[in-house]
Design a protein around this motif. Structure first.
Motif, mmCIF file in Angstrom:
data_model
loop_
_atom_site.group_PDB
_atom_site.id
_atom_site.type_symbol
_atom_site.label_atom_id
_atom_site.label_comp_id
_atom_site.label_asym_id
_atom_site.label_seq_id
_atom_site.Cartn_x
_atom_site.Cartn_y
_atom_site.Cartn_z
ATOM 1 N N SER A 109 0.808 -1.213 0.000
ATOM 2 C CA SER A 109 0.000 0.000 0.000
ATOM 3 C C SER A 109 0.839 1.259 0.000
ATOM 4 O O SER A 109 0.301 2.347 -0.166
ATOM 5 N N ALA A 110 2.143 1.164 0.225
ATOM 6 C CA ALA A 110 2.984 2.355 0.312
ATOM 7 C C ALA A 110 3.573 2.674 -1.053
ATOM 8 O O ALA A 110 4.349 1.902 -1.591
ATOM 9 N N LEU A 111 3.192 3.817 -1.607
ATOM 10 C CA LEU A 111 3.710 4.228 -2.901
ATOM 11 C C LEU A 111 5.213 4.459 -2.798
ATOM 12 O O LEU A 111 5.693 5.085 -1.880
ATOM 13 N N GLY A 112 5.946 3.958 -3.768
ATOM 14 C CA GLY A 112 7.384 4.168 -3.789
ATOM 15 C C GLY A 112 8.187 2.924 -3.503
ATOM 16 O O GLY A 112 9.326 2.794 -3.935
ATOM 17 N N VAL B 59 8.817 8.930 -2.195
ATOM 18 C CA VAL B 59 8.203 9.822 -3.178
ATOM 19 C C VAL B 59 7.837 11.112 -2.448
ATOM 20 O O VAL B 59 7.199 11.071 -1.392
ATOM 21 N N GLU B 60 8.252 12.247 -3.018
ATOM 22 C CA GLU B 60 7.971 13.545 -2.413
ATOM 23 C C GLU B 60 7.223 14.412 -3.412
ATOM 24 O O GLU B 60 7.626 14.519 -4.580
ATOM 25 N N VAL C 125 7.082 16.116 -8.807
ATOM 26 C CA VAL C 125 7.057 14.893 -8.014
ATOM 27 C C VAL C 125 8.453 14.280 -8.087
ATOM 28 O O VAL C 125 8.952 14.002 -9.179
ATOM 29 N N VAL C 126 9.093 14.077 -6.939
ATOM 30 C CA VAL C 126 10.471 13.599 -6.901
ATOM 31 C C VAL C 126 10.481 12.156 -6.408
ATOM 32 O O VAL C 126 10.003 11.863 -5.306
ATOM 33 N N VAL C 127 10.993 11.254 -7.239
ATOM 34 C CA VAL C 127 11.185 9.859 -6.862
ATOM 35 C C VAL C 127 12.597 9.722 -6.314
ATOM 36 O O VAL C 127 13.572 10.097 -6.967
ATOM 37 N N SER D 288 14.797 7.298 -5.733
ATOM 38 C CA SER D 288 15.841 6.554 -6.446
ATOM 39 C C SER D 288 16.353 7.344 -7.643
ATOM 40 O O SER D 288 17.561 7.309 -7.945
ATOM 41 N N ASP D 289 15.468 8.073 -8.332
ATOM 42 C CA ASP D 289 15.917 8.894 -9.462
ATOM 43 C C ASP D 289 16.812 10.027 -8.987
ATOM 44 O O ASP D 289 17.846 10.334 -9.609
ATOM 45 N N ALA D 290 16.427 10.674 -7.873
ATOM 46 C CA ALA D 290 17.230 11.776 -7.357
ATOM 47 C C ALA D 290 18.608 11.299 -6.923
ATOM 48 O O ALA D 290 19.627 11.968 -7.178
ATOM 49 N N VAL D 291 18.671 10.125 -6.291
ATOM 50 C CA VAL D 291 19.960 9.592 -5.844
ATOM 51 C C VAL D 291 20.823 9.202 -7.041
ATOM 52 O O VAL D 291 22.036 9.441 -7.060
ATOM 53 N N ARG D 292 20.189 8.607 -8.055
ATOM 54 C CA ARG D 292 20.946 8.217 -9.239
ATOM 55 C C ARG D 292 21.568 9.437 -9.932
ATOM 56 O O ARG D 292 22.728 9.412 -10.348
ATOM 57 N N ILE D 293 20.806 10.504 -10.034
ATOM 58 C CA ILE D 293 21.321 11.734 -10.648
ATOM 59 C C ILE D 293 22.468 12.299 -9.823
ATOM 60 O O ILE D 293 23.494 12.733 -10.358
ATOM 61 N N ALA D 294 22.314 12.282 -8.489
ATOM 62 C CA ALA D 294 23.372 12.797 -7.619
ATOM 63 C C ALA D 294 24.635 11.958 -7.725
ATOM 64 O O ALA D 294 25.756 12.492 -7.709
#
Length: 946
Positions: free
Chosen positions: A824-827, A863-864, A870-872, A874-880
């Protein structure tokens, strides 16, 4: 008799192995001694009777028809456990020993290969540990096949491996082996297959390949090998399969590889190779699989690849390739093609070029710089199931033929410059599971035909310019789980029928112009306020805005009129005749008052019964524990099947009685399966009770008890222990140990203190979660419900994973029911939940673990929802990570007190675990192995947890 035979067998084992002419009962004694050392939970070896003189009819045993000696022992998948003792050394004629897929533990007995006749030896998929003794391979000159894969063996590969001169197949994969590749490997001239993948081997790959002229397959994937590939790598004349992926190999590719003319599988992905993709690859005419992904290749896609006419899978993703996409890509007869995450640009070939790829089923071109329109010819690919064109600069409208593909399962064109409207042809996409069109410039209304997409699970249309209302036909999509319509100009009322979507886990309509009240029931009773925010005229409890109550205008009825007028009023004559004249609203009020009165009376009676049942004299509160651990109620009515079972035995009575599960004051929280309460046993020990609210989905009593008892046997320091259960036909309770420290979500996101955990504590939590999942997977249990709120931390800082295995208590529902009830938890949900043709495996837990690891490191939610984005996580960490700024994402509350040499590998591990492709994710045993090697506590004995 058994003890005497066992003693005699031990005496026999003190002597050297007997000659081939030894009495037959040597085999019997050897097998009985072997059986005495092991546990056989399902009595698979019941036919092994020590009173018999001939073992040849025993289960798993085969004998030579000439000598009547045991030549083959095959016990694969028998669920046996214990240690492998010396009894097998008596089987002097044994040629094949297969004990794979069991639970044998302990170290390898150094004498197992001393049986001179042994040809095939397989102990794969067990729990063996420790180092391989140096002398283990000293007596293996007759051995042809050896597999120790999927265990926990450690240390270096012994140099004595070079003694196995007849060895044709060697598999030591998925262990914890370290050190460099022994030179003796290159003297195994008979070797045909070599698999050392998924270990921790280091150093360079030595030269000497030319001597292994029989080698057909070599797999070194998932180690820490460094340096350049040897120049003589192409001197394997018969090689068909080469996999060196997921290492730290550097440099360019040696040209000698082109000589592998028979090679069909070449996998070099996830390394540090650089330079241009060599043009000589075109000389490998028999290639069917080519993976060069996640390296540092640059330049253009070489024209010579088109000469590989047998190529089926081509993965060039995650590099720095430039230039246009060659038109001949669609003419190769590929099944899968990925070039995502590069710097490709220009137009996608259209017309006959695109229409030529009739076998293409998977295309991923995301994360490049492609422009122009999406070629309509892509809609003519008859086998296309997966198409990802996201994160490019495509413009123009969506080709109607593309949305109308009946084979399409995943279509992602998000984050482009697409305009126009959503074609009505969307109604033809009956196989579509995922539709992502977010962050474009789409306008117009959502077509009502979308209600024909009966397989749709995820609908993402956020951040566009869509207008109009939400079509009520969306309520026909009964499998729908995720809907995101946020940041558009949609208006009108939300269809009430949406409340019938039983599988919804996320429904975001924030930042629109919706009005009226929200749908009532099911998911919408607990919808997050952020999911409906910034809709000025939307009302309901979720937006903290009450809806106007519109009362009907009183209609006064004249009993003397045959055609009553809406505006009729009471006349004086009516009053004089004492006619009873009531408005409709009055009738409704009277009816409601009557119903309320009846309800109050009913509830009062029920409460009296509950209080009576919960009194000190009630049966559940005062019943003593029975000797067998069961509590049975009276034999009348539903309570005839009442049963309370405590796995630890002893006192099975709650001090506060049955009302503990009815008292609001004892409630700890609510979840997808039920409500959680805290109470105490009579011995004062606190426990947690989960009251299941999905009784209609629970199995029969026998199946329920069988699965709960299996969960009750699980014991691991990082798992919340199940203490017992309570069963009736209408009520089921699960009883767990009480963990006092709260859940991880609370500590990470709700704590007011400046630093809820130090880095060492966070690493310890990540490792604890990994170990618990590894333990569950070894018991063939998938957690399914990983999220921060299900991770508890006790008073000593030890992590405890809860809510595991609940899917076992339900009947065999499809994964989408499980994903809605459990995930039930998105992300945290693995992407394969959205694809019906992909098998759900333990890799779903690996994905959720990867998200958790990144969440613990960064202190951010998976997910924020920002003001306009909308920031996912895993995507933000991968970019960093790609930008070299990982330190900026680490939780600021740590104050910079963390070792980057540990943070970066854990971040990389988390990203690998969240790979979109399940097969690219490691197993949890591999994850534990990597984490244990990242830091060595003994190196920091006095280090403060910083």
């Amino acid at each position: 008799m058994r003890s005497l035979l066992y003693f005699l067998g031990l005496l026999l084992l003190l002597w050297p192995p007997m000659a081939q002419t030894a009495p037959l009962n040597d085999d019997v004694l050897g097998l009985i001694v072997f059986k005495a050392d092991i546990v056989d939970p399902f009595s698979k070896l019941a036919s092994w009777n020590e009173d018999e003189d001939d073992p040849c009819a025993w289960t798993g045993v085969k004998c030579s028809p000439r000598s009547n000696r045991v030549t083959q022992l095959s016990l694969a998948g028998f669920s046996l456990s214990g240690r492998i003792g010396r009894g097998l050394l008596q089987l002097a004629a044994l040629q094949t020993l297969d004990l794979s897929h069991n639970n044998f533990s302990g170290s390898l007995h150094p004498g197992l290969l001393q049986i001179a006749s042994l040809r095939a030896f397989d102990l794969s998929d067990n729990n063996l540990s420790g180092m391989i003794a140096d002398e283990f391979f000293d007596q293996c000159r007759s051995l042809r096949s050896l597999s120790l894969a999927n265990n926990a063996l450690s240390g270096e590969i012994p140099r004595s491996i070079g003694s196995c001169s007849t060895l044709a197949a060697l598999n030591l994969s998925s262990n914890r082996l370290s050190g460099s590749l022994p030179k003796g490997l290159w003297s195994l001239f008979a070797l045909r297959t070599l698999d050392l993948s998924d270990n921790a081997l280091v150093g360079e790959i030595p030269k000497g390949a030319s001597r292994l002229y029989n080698l057909r397959s070599i797999r070194l994937r998932g180690n820490r090998l460094t340096g350049r590939l040897p120049d003589d790598l192409g001197d394997f004349p018969l090689l068909r399969h080469l996999d060196f992926s997921a290492n730290l190999l550097t440099g360019d590719l040696p040209e000698s590889i082109r000589k592998l003319s028979l090679c069909r599988h070449l996998s070099l992905g996830s390394n540090l190779f650089a330079g241009e993709v060599p043009s000589w690859i075109g000389a490998m005419k028999n290639l069917e699989f080519l993976d060069l992904s996640s390296n540092r290749f640059s330049g253009r896609i070489p024209e010579s690849i088109r000469a590989c006419r047998s190529l089926k899978d081509l993965d060039l993703s995650g590099n720095s390739l430039t230039g246009n996409l060659p038109p001949w890509i669609f003419e190769l007869g590929l099944r899968r093609f990925s070039a995502s995450g590069n710097k490709l640009s220009g137009f996608i070939p259209g017309g006959d070029a695109a229409a030529g790829g009739r076998t293409l089923s998977y295309v991923d071109l995301s994360g490049n710089g492609f422009s122009g329109g999406v070629p309509p010819a892509l809609g003519n690919l008859p086998s296309l199931r997966f198409l990802n064109l996201s994160r490019n600069s495509f413009s123009g409208s969506i080709p109607p033929a593309l949305l109308g593909l009946e084979t399409m399962e995943v279509l992602d064109i998000g984050m482009n410059k697409i305009n126009g409207s959503i074609p009505v042809e969307i109604g033809k996409a009956v196989s579509l599971n995922v539709l992502s069109l977010e962050k474009n410039s789409l306008a117009g209304e959502i077509p009502a035909q979308i209600g024909n997409c009966s397989s749709l699970k995820s609908l993402i249309l956020s951040q566009n310019n869509l207008t109009g209302s939400v079509p009520w036909t969306i309520a026909n999509l009964t499998d729908l789980e995720i809907v995101d319509l946020s940041f558009n100009n949609l208006s009108g009322n939300l269809p009430k029928q949406l409340s019938n979507l039983a599988h919804l886990t996320s429904f975001n309509v924030s930042h629109n112009l919706f009005s009226g009240d929200l749908p009532a029931g099911n998911f919408f009773d607990t919808i997050s306020p952020s999911s409906v925010s910034n809709n000025p005229d939307l009302c309901g409890s979720a937006v903290n805005r009450s809806c106007r109550t519109v009362l009907p205008k009183p209609i006064v009825l004249n009993p003397n009129s045959s055609t009553p007028s809406p505006n009729a009023t009471l006349s004086s004559g009516d009053i004089r005749h004492k006619k009873i004249i009531l408005s409709i609203s009055a009738l409704i009020a009277i009816g409601a008052a009557t119903a309320i009165a009846l309800g109050v009376i009913t509830i009062t009676i029920l409460n009296m019964r509950v209080v009576q049942a919960a009194s000190p004299g009630s049966r559940l509160a005062a019943a003593p524990a029975l000797s067998d651990g069961y509590y049975s109620d009276s034999p009348t009515g539903d309570v005839a099947s009442n049963k309370l079972v405590m796995f630890s035995g002893g006192d099975t009575v709650f001090t506060v009685g049955a009302h503990a599960v009815l008292n609001k004051d004892c409630e700890l929280g609510r979840g997808g399966f039920g409500t959680v309460y805290k109470t105490n046993l009579q011995d004062g020990r606190p426990v947690v009770i989960k009251k299941l609210t999905v009784s209609s989905l629970v199995k029969s009593q026998a199946d329920f008890e069988r699965d709960v008892k299996k969960l009750g046997k699980l014991r691991h320091p990082n798992l919340v222990a199940m203490e017992g259960y309570y069963w009736t036909r209408s009520l089921q309770l699960l009883i767990y140990e009480y963990v006092s420290g709260g859940n991880l979500c609370k500590h990470l996101h709700e704590c007011s203190n400046s630093s809820p955990f130090t880095w060492r504590e966070r690493f310890h939590i990540i490792l604890g979660i990994a170990r618990s999942l590894d333990y569950l997977h070894r018991q063939n249990i998938i957690h399914y419900n990983l999220k921060a709120s299900n991770i508890l931390v006790d008073g000593s800082g030890e992590v405890k994973v809860g809510d595991y295995g609940l899917a076992k208590l339900l009947p065999m529902l499809d994964r989408y029911v499980l994903s809605s009830k459990i995930q039930s938890a998105l992300g945290y949900m693995a992407p394969e939940f959205a694809c019906q043709t992909v098998k759900i495996t333990e890799k779903c837990d690996v994905y959720g673990f990867g998200v958790l690891a990144l969440e613990i490191i960064t202190g951010r939610r998976p997910v924020e929802y920002m003001e306009d984005d909308v920031v996912v996580l895993s995507d933000a960490v991968r970019i960093a990570l790609e930008a070299g700024i990982v330190d900026e994402l680490v939780d600021g509350r740590l104050g910079g007190k963390f070792p980057m040499e540990e943070v970066v590998p854990v971040v990389k591990l988390g990203l690998v675990c969240t790979s979109q492709v399940p097969s690219n994710r490691p197993s949890m045993s591999e994850v534990v192995h990597v984490l244990e090697m990242i830091t060595c506590p003994q190196e920091h004995p006095d280090e403060e947890l910083t």
